[in-house]
Enzyme design. Structure first.
Site, PDB file in Angstrom:
ATOM      1  N   ARG A  69       0.973  -1.306  -0.033  1.00  0.00           N
ATOM      2  CA  ARG A  69       0.095  -0.057   0.010  1.00  0.00           C
ATOM      3  C   ARG A  69       0.679   1.331  -0.007  1.00  0.00           C
ATOM      4  O   ARG A  69       2.052   1.338   0.617  1.00  0.00           O
ATOM      5  CB  ARG A  69      -1.003   0.020   1.245  1.00  0.00           C
ATOM      6  CG  ARG A  69      -1.933  -1.083   1.168  1.00  0.00           C
ATOM      7  CD  ARG A  69      -3.053  -0.848   2.381  1.00  0.00           C
ATOM      8  NE  ARG A  69      -2.558  -1.195   3.720  1.00  0.00           N
ATOM      9  CZ  ARG A  69      -1.885  -0.606   4.517  1.00  0.00           C
ATOM     10  NH1 ARG A  69      -2.138   1.046   4.420  1.00  0.00           N
ATOM     11  NH2 ARG A  69      -1.123  -0.815   5.815  1.00  0.00           N
ATOM     12  N   TYR A 197      -0.992  -4.071  -7.080  1.00  0.00           N
ATOM     13  CA  TYR A 197      -0.597  -4.575  -5.458  1.00  0.00           C
ATOM     14  C   TYR A 197      -2.112  -4.636  -4.898  1.00  0.00           C
ATOM     15  O   TYR A 197      -2.847  -3.522  -4.724  1.00  0.00           O
ATOM     16  CB  TYR A 197       0.076  -3.787  -4.722  1.00  0.00           C
ATOM     17  CG  TYR A 197       0.006  -4.318  -3.515  1.00  0.00           C
ATOM     18  CD1 TYR A 197       0.649  -5.523  -3.060  1.00  0.00           C
ATOM     19  CD2 TYR A 197      -0.455  -3.581  -2.494  1.00  0.00           C
ATOM     20  CE1 TYR A 197       0.705  -6.085  -1.766  1.00  0.00           C
ATOM     21  CE2 TYR A 197      -0.448  -4.302  -1.162  1.00  0.00           C
ATOM     22  CZ  TYR A 197      -0.164  -5.319  -0.870  1.00  0.00           C
ATOM     23  OH  TYR A 197      -0.249  -5.878   0.478  1.00  0.00           O
ATOM     24  N   GLY A 199      -3.569  -4.458  -1.857  1.00  0.00           N
ATOM     25  CA  GLY A 199      -4.164  -3.363  -1.169  1.00  0.00           C
ATOM     26  C   GLY A 199      -4.577  -2.185  -1.801  1.00  0.00           C
ATOM     27  O   GLY A 199      -5.438  -1.561  -1.219  1.00  0.00           O
ATOM     28  N   LYS A 206      -9.500  -2.340   2.081  1.00  0.00           N
ATOM     29  CA  LYS A 206      -9.186  -1.053   2.566  1.00  0.00           C
ATOM     30  C   LYS A 206     -10.011   0.312   2.195  1.00  0.00           C
ATOM     31  O   LYS A 206     -10.547   0.958   2.828  1.00  0.00           O
ATOM     32  CB  LYS A 206      -7.717  -0.781   2.725  1.00  0.00           C
ATOM     33  CG  LYS A 206      -6.786  -1.845   3.077  1.00  0.00           C
ATOM     34  CD  LYS A 206      -7.053  -2.385   4.561  1.00  0.00           C
ATOM     35  CE  LYS A 206      -6.153  -3.252   4.976  1.00  0.00           C
ATOM     36  NZ  LYS A 206      -6.320  -3.754   6.300  1.00  0.00           N
ATOM     37  N   HIS A 226     -10.989  -1.686  11.943  1.00  0.00           N
ATOM     38  CA  HIS A 226      -9.822  -2.548  11.579  1.00  0.00           C
ATOM     39  C   HIS A 226      -9.430  -3.420  12.459  1.00  0.00           C
ATOM     40  O   HIS A 226      -8.630  -3.460  13.108  1.00  0.00           O
ATOM     41  CB  HIS A 226      -8.695  -1.694  11.377  1.00  0.00           C
ATOM     42  CG  HIS A 226      -7.503  -2.107  10.492  1.00  0.00           C
ATOM     43  ND1 HIS A 226      -6.297  -1.585  10.581  1.00  0.00           N
ATOM     44  CD2 HIS A 226      -7.516  -3.225   9.879  1.00  0.00           C
ATOM     45  CE1 HIS A 226      -5.499  -2.355   9.970  1.00  0.00           C
ATOM     46  NE2 HIS A 226      -6.244  -3.527   9.319  1.00  0.00           N
ATOM     47  N   SER A 248      -0.282  -2.904  12.109  1.00  0.00           N
ATOM     48  CA  SER A 248       0.395  -4.125  11.432  1.00  0.00           C
ATOM     49  C   SER A 248       1.606  -4.666  12.195  1.00  0.00           C
ATOM     50  O   SER A 248       2.206  -3.946  13.168  1.00  0.00           O
ATOM     51  CB  SER A 248       1.100  -3.817  10.015  1.00  0.00           C
ATOM     52  OG  SER A 248       1.650  -2.726  10.273  1.00  0.00           O
ATOM     53  N   CYS A 250       1.491  -7.150  14.434  1.00  0.00           N
ATOM     54  CA  CYS A 250       1.361  -7.439  15.883  1.00  0.00           C
ATOM     55  C   CYS A 250       0.659  -8.557  16.056  1.00  0.00           C
ATOM     56  O   CYS A 250       0.368  -8.856  17.177  1.00  0.00           O
ATOM     57  CB  CYS A 250       0.501  -6.159  16.525  1.00  0.00           C
ATOM     58  SG  CYS A 250       1.619  -4.566  16.830  1.00  0.00           S
ATOM     59  N   LYS A 252      -2.194 -10.091  14.061  1.00  0.00           N
ATOM     60  CA  LYS A 252      -3.526  -9.979  14.021  1.00  0.00           C
ATOM     61  C   LYS A 252      -3.949 -11.237  13.497  1.00  0.00           C
ATOM     62  O   LYS A 252      -5.130 -11.758  14.136  1.00  0.00           O
ATOM     63  CB  LYS A 252      -4.046  -8.909  13.244  1.00  0.00           C
ATOM     64  CG  LYS A 252      -5.450  -8.319  13.536  1.00  0.00           C
ATOM     65  CD  LYS A 252      -5.533  -7.008  13.101  1.00  0.00           C
ATOM     66  CE  LYS A 252      -6.944  -6.561  12.471  1.00  0.00           C
ATOM     67  NZ  LYS A 252      -6.951  -5.901  11.062  1.00  0.00           N
ATOM     68  N   ASP A 277      -9.208  -9.263   9.513  1.00  0.00           N
ATOM     69  CA  ASP A 277      -8.901  -7.925   9.289  1.00  0.00           C
ATOM     70  C   ASP A 277     -10.001  -6.632   9.469  1.00  0.00           C
ATOM     71  O   ASP A 277      -9.481  -5.832  10.072  1.00  0.00           O
ATOM     72  CB  ASP A 277      -8.615  -7.933   7.885  1.00  0.00           C
ATOM     73  CG  ASP A 277      -7.613  -6.701   7.544  1.00  0.00           C
ATOM     74  OD1 ASP A 277      -6.933  -6.359   8.305  1.00  0.00           O
ATOM     75  OD2 ASP A 277      -7.858  -6.251   6.461  1.00  0.00           O
ATOM     76  N   ARG A 371       1.899 -12.113  -0.090  1.00  0.00           N
ATOM     77  CA  ARG A 371       0.654 -12.397   0.400  1.00  0.00           C
ATOM     78  C   ARG A 371      -0.115 -13.564  -0.082  1.00  0.00           C
ATOM     79  O   ARG A 371       0.477 -14.353  -1.092  1.00  0.00           O
ATOM     80  CB  ARG A 371      -0.296 -11.294  -0.093  1.00  0.00           C
ATOM     81  CG  ARG A 371       0.121  -9.644   0.420  1.00  0.00           C
ATOM     82  CD  ARG A 371      -0.295  -9.416   1.948  1.00  0.00           C
ATOM     83  NE  ARG A 371       0.113  -8.596   2.183  1.00  0.00           N
ATOM     84  CZ  ARG A 371      -0.421  -7.823   3.442  1.00  0.00           C
ATOM     85  NH1 ARG A 371      -1.762  -8.138   3.946  1.00  0.00           N
ATOM     86  NH2 ARG A 371      -0.112  -6.880   3.786  1.00  0.00           N
ATOM     87  N   ARG A 402       2.663  -2.777  20.169  1.00  0.00           N
ATOM     88  CA  ARG A 402       3.753  -3.340  20.524  1.00  0.00           C
ATOM     89  C   ARG A 402       4.701  -2.321  21.077  1.00  0.00           C
ATOM     90  O   ARG A 402       5.332  -1.413  20.781  1.00  0.00           O
ATOM     91  CB  ARG A 402       4.553  -3.684  19.019  1.00  0.00           C
ATOM     92  CG  ARG A 402       5.900  -4.328  19.250  1.00  0.00           C
ATOM     93  CD  ARG A 402       6.523  -4.317  17.596  1.00  0.00           C
ATOM     94  NE  ARG A 402       5.827  -5.696  16.885  1.00  0.00           N
ATOM     95  CZ  ARG A 402       6.443  -6.745  16.915  1.00  0.00           C
ATOM     96  NH1 ARG A 402       7.680  -7.013  17.594  1.00  0.00           N
ATOM     97  NH2 ARG A 402       5.812  -7.798  16.259  1.00  0.00           N
ATOM     98  N   ASP A 499      -0.542 -19.286  23.917  1.00  0.00           N
ATOM     99  CA  ASP A 499      -0.927 -18.740  25.255  1.00  0.00           C
ATOM    100  C   ASP A 499      -1.628 -17.344  25.490  1.00  0.00           C
ATOM    101  O   ASP A 499      -2.097 -17.092  26.408  1.00  0.00           O
ATOM    102  CB  ASP A 499       0.689 -18.618  25.983  1.00  0.00           C
ATOM    103  CG  ASP A 499       1.346 -19.875  26.095  1.00  0.00           C
ATOM    104  OD1 ASP A 499       0.774 -21.008  26.628  1.00  0.00           O
ATOM    105  OD2 ASP A 499       2.547 -20.378  25.633  1.00  0.00           O
ATOM    106  N   ASN A 500      -1.775 -16.496  24.444  1.00  0.00           N
ATOM    107  CA  ASN A 500      -2.562 -15.682  24.557  1.00  0.00           C
ATOM    108  C   ASN A 500      -4.051 -15.830  25.001  1.00  0.00           C
ATOM    109  O   ASN A 500      -4.775 -15.272  25.427  1.00  0.00           O
ATOM    110  CB  ASN A 500      -2.647 -14.745  23.301  1.00  0.00           C
ATOM    111  CG  ASN A 500      -1.185 -13.979  22.872  1.00  0.00           C
ATOM    112  OD1 ASN A 500      -0.462 -13.831  23.689  1.00  0.00           O
ATOM    113  ND2 ASN A 500      -1.174 -13.750  21.611  1.00  0.00           N
TER     114      ASN A 500
HETATM  115  C1  OXD Z   1      -3.109  -4.309   6.394  1.00  0.00           C
HETATM  116  C2  OXD Z   1      -3.478  -5.282   5.938  1.00  0.00           C
HETATM  117  O1  OXD Z   1      -1.982  -3.421   5.863  1.00  0.00           O
HETATM  118  O2  OXD Z   1      -4.175  -5.706   6.453  1.00  0.00           O
HETATM  119  O3  OXD Z   1      -3.500  -3.591   7.469  1.00  0.00           O
HETATM  120  O4  OXD Z   1      -2.799  -5.661   4.826  1.00  0.00           O
HETATM  121 MN    MN Z   2      -5.301  -4.794   7.860  1.00  0.00          MN
END
Ligand code: OXD
Ligand code: MN
Length: 588
Positions: A69, A197, A199, A206, A226, A248, A250, A252, A277, A371, A402, A499-500
């Protein structure tokens, strides 16, 4: 395919401007997808992978200058500049249209124009919305098939309504100096040029589901966030749904598809993924908030996805998946990326299309932002509510980032407005790998900084207002997590990944009201004994160390927040200014 005058007008206007050789409407039939796939294979746009090991899977390579992006070239073209706010690039819409139209003029000459009717959310759901994307890229058509619901039934659901988003994409020459990703929220319109690309060109994601939808949600009384959505099923069968927003890098997607530790599995706990997402969230008739995942697939980052980090995601990529910019293993015509396993292929092709030997090469084989586009139904832990038209009732919102220090493993906000405050101060330290500078703090409210389609101060206000409409006993609880606390030597303290679940379990107990917590300056923090450490590689003392709240550090943090808040001027809701002052007071 449709008699909808507005749709026909839109398609004709793009056809006239872009001047394609042919126009093909995507009806959702397998015959048409197969034909387009054959065409893309013939031109080299797609490479077929091993049909036994990866049935229905393909590899695509983008241009080398077009791999992510581009926030610097992404614009909110609201009529008034003030409505784009201080965190977006603004472009006067008449100037933007003029420039974009000059780029789009004859952009499809010698090419075919594809018209993709798509639904974000299950077709016909009251929470779903419809878009028409026009593109000259078969790659876009085949990715949109995975990421959204596409076809005739979408046009049938639209009927003669004008409530659809117009998305125009043209590859042009993939010229990065003429690359623009533009949003016209007041016109329900997106225009994306000179990129291929995902994104930037899968306009449902997005561009629509966050930037345009956040604007629509504000006007219509709902929220586009998000956020991943997961469900935690307890042994008694009760399921709690939670939405979680992280910047991003972290984890997800990993959290969305978490596999609980053995002890939890044995006891009968399960985690279900509704989305990884984006969440669209709206009050239901009973006053609670309900969420759908508007997407139909996962556009996940490949590097780092492994049997250890996320077996569910890896499993989801085993069929009917499109890989972009990963390594091609020539031995068996499969794919590979850094972090998949410790066994890189020797006879391979890297993401740029060059011969590559993973054992001897000192450059990465896969692009770091490579991706997979995988159908959600492939995911072993996909929720049975994934297709629900009413959505899932939300019990919690989780924010996170983070942070090496300061922010404890988990804390709970006092109430809705405090929860919005906690989301608005979200921040993450950059990793050395990403930027070259470690520990630079980037504030990313609700992980929406690059995705909010209007003034972020108004966005905060919308969050506050949504809360005022929901009775307090029906409001989700707000939590903040930080899986990334480091010790003096820079080692991560908390084991993370599966463990989360131990932290999510504590949240469930807080939701059920069965566990106490310690009141601190920043909110409610767990007593270490209340987090289940059975079978966990973390001692009670270590856990205590990452649950501490250092008031002096938070006093300093509050200064940074105050400074950050000045950006929003008088659009900052007074409720948030009050929360910030209250934090400052409590740290004294
Ligand atoms: C982002 C994605 O950049 O989900 O958040 O690709
Ligand atoms: Mn995202």
């Amino acid at each position: 395919m449709t008699k909808n005058k507005k749709v026909l007008e839109y398609v004709e206007s793009v056809e006239k401007l872009c001047n394609p050789d042919n126009v093909v409407w995507i009806d959702g039939s397998e015959e048409l997808y197969n034909k387009l796939t054959e065409e893309a294979l013939a031109t080299g746009e797609l490479i077929k992978l091993n049909d036994e090991l990866l049935p229905g899977c393909y590899l695509h390579r983008t241009a080398v200058n077009d791999v992510a992006r581009v926030e610097g070239r992404t614009f909110i073209c609201s009529r008034e500049q003030v409505n784009a706010g201080p965190t977006n690039n603004w472009w006067n819409p008449s100037e933007a249209y003029e420039k974009l139209n000059s780029i789009l003029k004859d952009a499809y000459k010698g090419r075919t124009m594809y018209v993709i009717p798509f639904s974000m959310g299950p077709v016909g759901s009251p929470l779903a919305k419809i878009g028409i994307e026009i593109t000259d890229s078969i790659y876009v058509v085949l990715n949109m098939k995975i990421m959204t619901r596409v076809g005739q039934n979408v046009l049938d659901a639209l009927g003669d309504s004008n409530d659809f988003v117009r998305g125009t994409h043209a590859k042009c020459n993939i010229d990065e100096n003429d690359r623009y990703i533009c949003h016209f929220p007041e016109d329900n319109t997106i225009i994306s040029v000179n990129s291929g690309y995902g994104g930037n060109v899968l306009l449902g994601k997005k561009c629509f589901a966050l930037r345009i939808a956040s604007f629509q949600g504000r006007n219509e009384g709902w929220m586009a966030e998000h956020m991943l959505i997961l469900g935690i099923e307890k042994p008694d069968g009760k399921i709690y749904y939670m939405g979680a927003a992280f910047p991003s890098a972290c984890g997800k997607t990993n959290l969305a598809m978490l596999i609980p530790p053995e002890g939890y599995k044995k006891a009968g706990y399960k985690v279900w993924c509704v989305g990884d997402d984006i969440a669209w969230i709206k009050p239901g008739k009973d006053g609670r908030l309900y969420a759908i995942n508007p997407e139909n697939g996962f556009f996940g980052v490949a590097p780092g996805t492994s049997m250890k980090s996320n077996p569910n995601a890896l499993q989801a990529t085993k069929k009917n998946t499109i890989f972009t910019n990963v390594v091609l293993n020539k031995e068996n015509n499969t794919v590979w990326w850094e972090g998949m396993d410790k066994n890189p292929p020797e006879n391979a092709v890297d993401w740029k299309g060059n011969d590559w030997n993973g054992k001897t090469s000192d450059v990465k084989g896969a692009q770091p932002n490579s991706r997979f586009t995988a159908p959600a139904v492939n995911c072993p832990c996909i929720s049975s509510e994934f297709e629900s038209t009413t959505g899932v009732p939300m019990s919690a919102f989780i924010f996170g980032g983070r942070r090496a220090k300061t922010t404890p493993l988990v804390y709970q906000a006092r109430d809705w407005n405090h929860g919005v405050f906690v989301g608005s101060i979200m921040s993450s330290e950059t990793t050395a790998a990403a930027t070259g500078a470690t520990g630079v703090l980037r504030r990313d409210p609700m992980a929406m900084l690059p995705f909010c389609g209007y003034h972020m101060g108004d966005y905060f206000g919308h969050w506050i207002e949504m809360g005022s409409k929901i009775p307090s006993d029906k409001q989700p609880k707000f939590f903040n997590v930080n899986w990334f606390r480091q010790d003096e030597n820079g080692n991560f303290v908390w084991p993370g990944f599966g463990d989360n679940m131990r932290v999510l379990d504590w949240m469930v107990k807080r939701i059920e009201g069965t566990v106490d917590a310690k009141e601190t300056a920043i909110g409610y923090v767990p007593y270490a004994k209340d987090i289940n450490l059975d079978g966990c590689d973390c001692s009670l003392e270590t856990l205590e160390s990452i649950l501490e709240v250092d008031n002096a550090a938070w006093a300093k943090e509050a200064e940074g927040i105050k400074e950050f808040y000045t950006k929003f001027g008088d659009k900052l809701p007074k409720e948030l200014a009050k929360e910030c002052d209250a934090l400052i007071k409590r740290t004294k």
